[in-house]
Structure formats: structure tokens, C-alpha cells
Design an enzyme around this catalytic site. Structure first.
Site, short mmCIF file in Angstrom:
data_model
loop_
_atom_site.label_atom_id
_atom_site.label_comp_id
_atom_site.label_asym_id
_atom_site.label_seq_id
_atom_site.Cartn_x
_atom_site.Cartn_y
_atom_site.Cartn_z
CB THR A 147 -0.92 -0.02 1.24
OG1 THR A 147 -1.76 -1.16 1.14
CG2 THR A 147 -1.78 1.22 1.34
CE1 TYR A 190 -5.89 0.09 -0.21
CE2 TYR A 190 -3.79 -0.38 -1.29
CZ TYR A 190 -4.66 -0.55 -0.23
OH TYR A 190 -4.31 -1.40 0.79
CB THR A 216 0.68 -3.56 6.46
OG1 THR A 216 -0.60 -3.60 5.85
CG2 THR A 216 1.28 -2.18 6.37
CG ASP A 217 -2.33 -7.54 3.80
OD1 ASP A 217 -2.68 -6.66 4.62
OD2 ASP A 217 -2.93 -7.75 2.73
CE LYS A 268 -2.72 -4.82 8.35
NZ LYS A 268 -2.90 -4.91 6.90
CD GLU A 325 -5.96 -26.66 28.42
OE1 GLU A 325 -7.00 -27.32 28.32
OE2 GLU A 325 -5.89 -25.46 28.14
N1 ASP Z 1 -2.60 -5.61 0.95
C1 ASP Z 1 -1.58 -4.62 1.21
C2 ASP Z 1 -0.25 -5.34 1.24
O1 ASP Z 1 0.04 -6.03 2.19
C3 ASP Z 1 -1.87 -3.93 2.48
C4 ASP Z 1 -0.83 -2.92 2.92
O2 ASP Z 1 0.25 -2.79 2.41
O3 ASP Z 1 -1.14 -2.18 3.89
O4 ASP Z 1 0.51 -5.19 0.34
#
Ligand code: ASP
Length: 352
Positions: free
Chosen positions: A36, A49, A115-116, A188, A309
Site C-alpha cells: 500500500t 486502490y 503490511t499484510d 498486525k 493441556e
Molecule cells: N494488501 C496490502 C499489502 O500487504 C496492504 C498494505 O500494504 O497495507 O501489500
């Protein structure tokens, strides 16, 4: 220009910040992979996007005053949404980080990434990057074209940390929204908020405010040169599947994973890494056949404890301790490049 390498010219730096990088500034190599942070909307107020629309050059040039912090060079390693991150790009990226940091011209690396899967890539890198020079990863939650895009600030602060000598020997760090985290701890936590990365069990490694870096606790796990892992000569990683536990869980997906050639299985267990009796029995059988089984948890916090457990000794399982399922998968993939002995792998889960 090798490897798509580009140097930000004096003219560009002047155009962006009014300053050229002076001698004595840290030399930071930016490796871009997409996400992103490099994403574009059709218009600033649009909802959707596309990840990975801008190249490394454009990302760097969008950050005001970056030339005051560091002398920057950029290189495009990939340009994807990180949901498509895979073993091949991990190996390519790790090798480029090792090569870049081996150069006397580079003091630190900044990686831009979606971020994923940032929590997985960062943990992979912290285990296989062999230099003690700083490695910082940044992403953003809003695309580059958004109102109040968070990418440029994250790149600015990321470069500040990558140029901070106290970041040496700390392994890969993840920075977003003024906080930076050790790769092993960070996850995340929110699908859309800019405050999404957290080290839930331990808290962040430190804070950055407009380039000023404040450190908190040191990291106490083995990383980098202290690990037994190496990407040298490695062109693929063993298959490890994650299976999610739930009420009424059957053994079907476990059996399918084994049939499809998984060398390891990580269970995102309920509670302290639990699962139904049929699932346990199927995993016990898989473990007997040589598949390494790691119990982790689908919960966001706490440790998956050995022999609490579930009797891991009797089942031949590994307990993930503090590592969540995606990070357990990363460590198990690397562990399987060394051994398939669950006892040795359990020791790795305590050590790394
Ligand atoms: N789907 C995107 C990615 O991981 C989300 C992001 O970058 O925030 O590339």
C-alpha cells in the site's frame, strides 16, 4: 545501473528538500517490494486502490527533507501486494539485504513492504540476515495518493532508525506510526487503522518522533549471525501449512496437508494451542510419519506452553511459545532446512 539500482541525484535531493546529502550522513539503501505504501487510488477520496503502483524512486522523492537524514540509494526488488509474498521473493530479498549490507558503501537498509505479511517477512529476515548493520522495514496503511498518506512519514522515521547506530545488532525492525518493533514480536492487529502494528506481549522496541529515536527494552533472542540458518545456496524452502482450529474441527485438512507433501504443520489452536480429539489424533499420526507439528494459538496474546493441556512429549509435538502461527511457520520452514527432529526444533522455538 545494476539490479535496477538508482542513486538519488543532487538535483532531485535539492528539488525535494532544499538540501543535498552531506558527507558524514548515514548511507541507507532502500529496497522496495510494493504494498500500500506504493499504492495508488483513482482519486484521493476514492476507497479502493492498487498496491505496488509506484516505484522506489517515486517513494523516496515524496519524502520531504529525507536528504537531511541520510544519503539514499534505491532499488526495486519486487512490486507486489504483500498478500502475494512468497518463498522465492523472501530468498531474493534476503540475499539482496545481505549483499547490500556487505558493501562498504551501505550503512543500513530500509525495506518498503505491504503490511499484510510484514510480520512474517521481517521475522524471516531477522533470522537470516548476517550483518549487524540496521535493517528497518516500513509500510503504510493508506496509499501514497490518500489524504493524509502515512507512507512518507514512515519512510522518514524508518530512515532515521536505519541511520541510528543503536539499531546495530538489533536484527530487523518494523516501523509504522512512530513506533518500531523487533521482528520477532510484531504483529498486525487492525485491518485498516494506521495504529495497527503492536508487540502484544512485550511492547515496542522504541518510538520515533520526526526523526528523533527513543529506545526501550533490548531483544533477548538469537538473530542474524547468531542463528544456524543461512539463505546462501538455498533456492527453496520446505512446505509448511497453517491449519486453523475451531469448534467441531475435523482431521480432513490435516490429512490433506500431509497428502500434499507438507513437511511441517502449524496449528492455530484454540486457547493454549488446543484442538479437537480427532485433530489431535491425526496430528499425532502425522508426527509419527515424520511431519513436524507445531502447536500455536489463534489468540492474539500469551504463550503456547509445552505439556500444559496437550502432552507434547507423548505426541511428539513442538509448542510455539510466544510465536503466533505465521511466525511459527517462518521458523519451522527455516528449522526444517537444518533438521526434522522435533526436540531440536523445540529448542529453536525457545532460542529464536
Ligand atoms: N494488501 C496490502 C499489502 O500487504 C496492504 C498494505 O500494504 O497495507 O501489500
Amino acid at each position: 545501473m545494476t539490479h535496477g539500482l538508482l542513486t538519488i541525484s543532487l538535483a532531485t535531493a535539492l528539488a525535494v528538500s532544499g538540501l543535498a546529502a552531506a558527507d558524514g550522513l548515514p548511507r541507507i539503501r532502500v529496497l522496495a517490494t510494493g504494498g500500500t505504501i506504493a499504492g495508488a487510488q483513482a482519486s484521493a477520496s476514492d476507497y479502493g486502490y492498487k498496491s505496488g503502483a509506484y516505484d522506489v524512486n517515486t517513494l523516496i522523492n515524496a519524502v520531504p527533507n529525507l536528504g537531511k537524514l541520510a544519503s539514499i540509494t534505491g532499488e526495486q526488488v519486487a512490486n507486489i501486494g504483500s498478500q502475494d509474498m512468497n518463498d522465492e521473493i523472501w530468498l531474493k530479498l534476503a540475499k539482496r539485504v545481505n549483499e547490500s549490507l556487505a558493501s562498504a558503501d551501505v550503512d543500513g537498509v530500509l525495506i518498503t513492504h505491504g503490511t499484510d505479511t510484514l510480520e512474517e517477512t521481517s521475522y524471516f529476515l531477522t533470522l537470516v540476515v548476517k550483518s549487524d548493520k540496521p535493517v528497518v522495514m516500513v509500510g503504510s496503511m493508506r496509499p501514497a495518493t490518500a489524504i493524509s498518506a502515512d507512507g512518507p512519514g514512515n519512510i522518514y522515521n524508518g530512515v532515521a532508525v536505519a541511520g541510528d547506530r543503536r539499531a546495530k545488532g538489533k536484527g530487523t525492525l518494523v516501523l509504522l506510526n512512530d513506533e518500531f518493533h523487533y521482528a520477532r514480536n510484531v504483529v498486525k492487529t487492525d485491518t485498516t487503522s494506521v495504529q495497527t502494528f503492536a508487540s502484544l506481549n512485550r511492547g515496542p522496541a522504541g518510538l520515533v518522533h520526526t526523526g528523533t529515536v527513543e529506545w526501550f527494552e533490548p531483544m533477548n533472542k538469537k538473530i542474524g549471525a547468531a542463528t544456524e540458518f543461512s539463505v546462501d545456496g538455498l533456492d527453496k524452502l520446505p512446505r509448511v501449512d497453517i491449519i486453523y482450529a475451531h469448534a467441531n474441527m475435523s482431521a480432513d485438512l490435516i490429512d490433506a496437508a500431509v497428502r500434499n507433501g507438507a513437511k511441517g504443520i502449524v496449528v492455530a489452536g484454540v486457547g493454549d494451542g488446543n484442538m479437537t480429539t480427532p485433530a489431535l489424533e491425526a496430528l499425532k499420526k502425522a508426527a509419527k510419519e515424520g511431519v513436524v507439528v507445531v502447536r500455536s494459538t489463534r489468540l492474539p496474546m500469551g504463550l503456547t506452553l509445552r505439556n500444559n493441556e496437550v502432552n507434547d512429549d507423548e505426541m511428539g509435538f513442538v509448542a510455539s511459545g510466544e510465536l503466533n502461527p505465521p511466525k511459527s511457520r517462518v521458523l519451522l520452514q527455516l528449522a526444517l532446512t537444518r533438521t526434522s527432529d522435533p526436540k531440536r526444533i523445540q529448542a529453536m522455538f525457545y532460542e529464536y
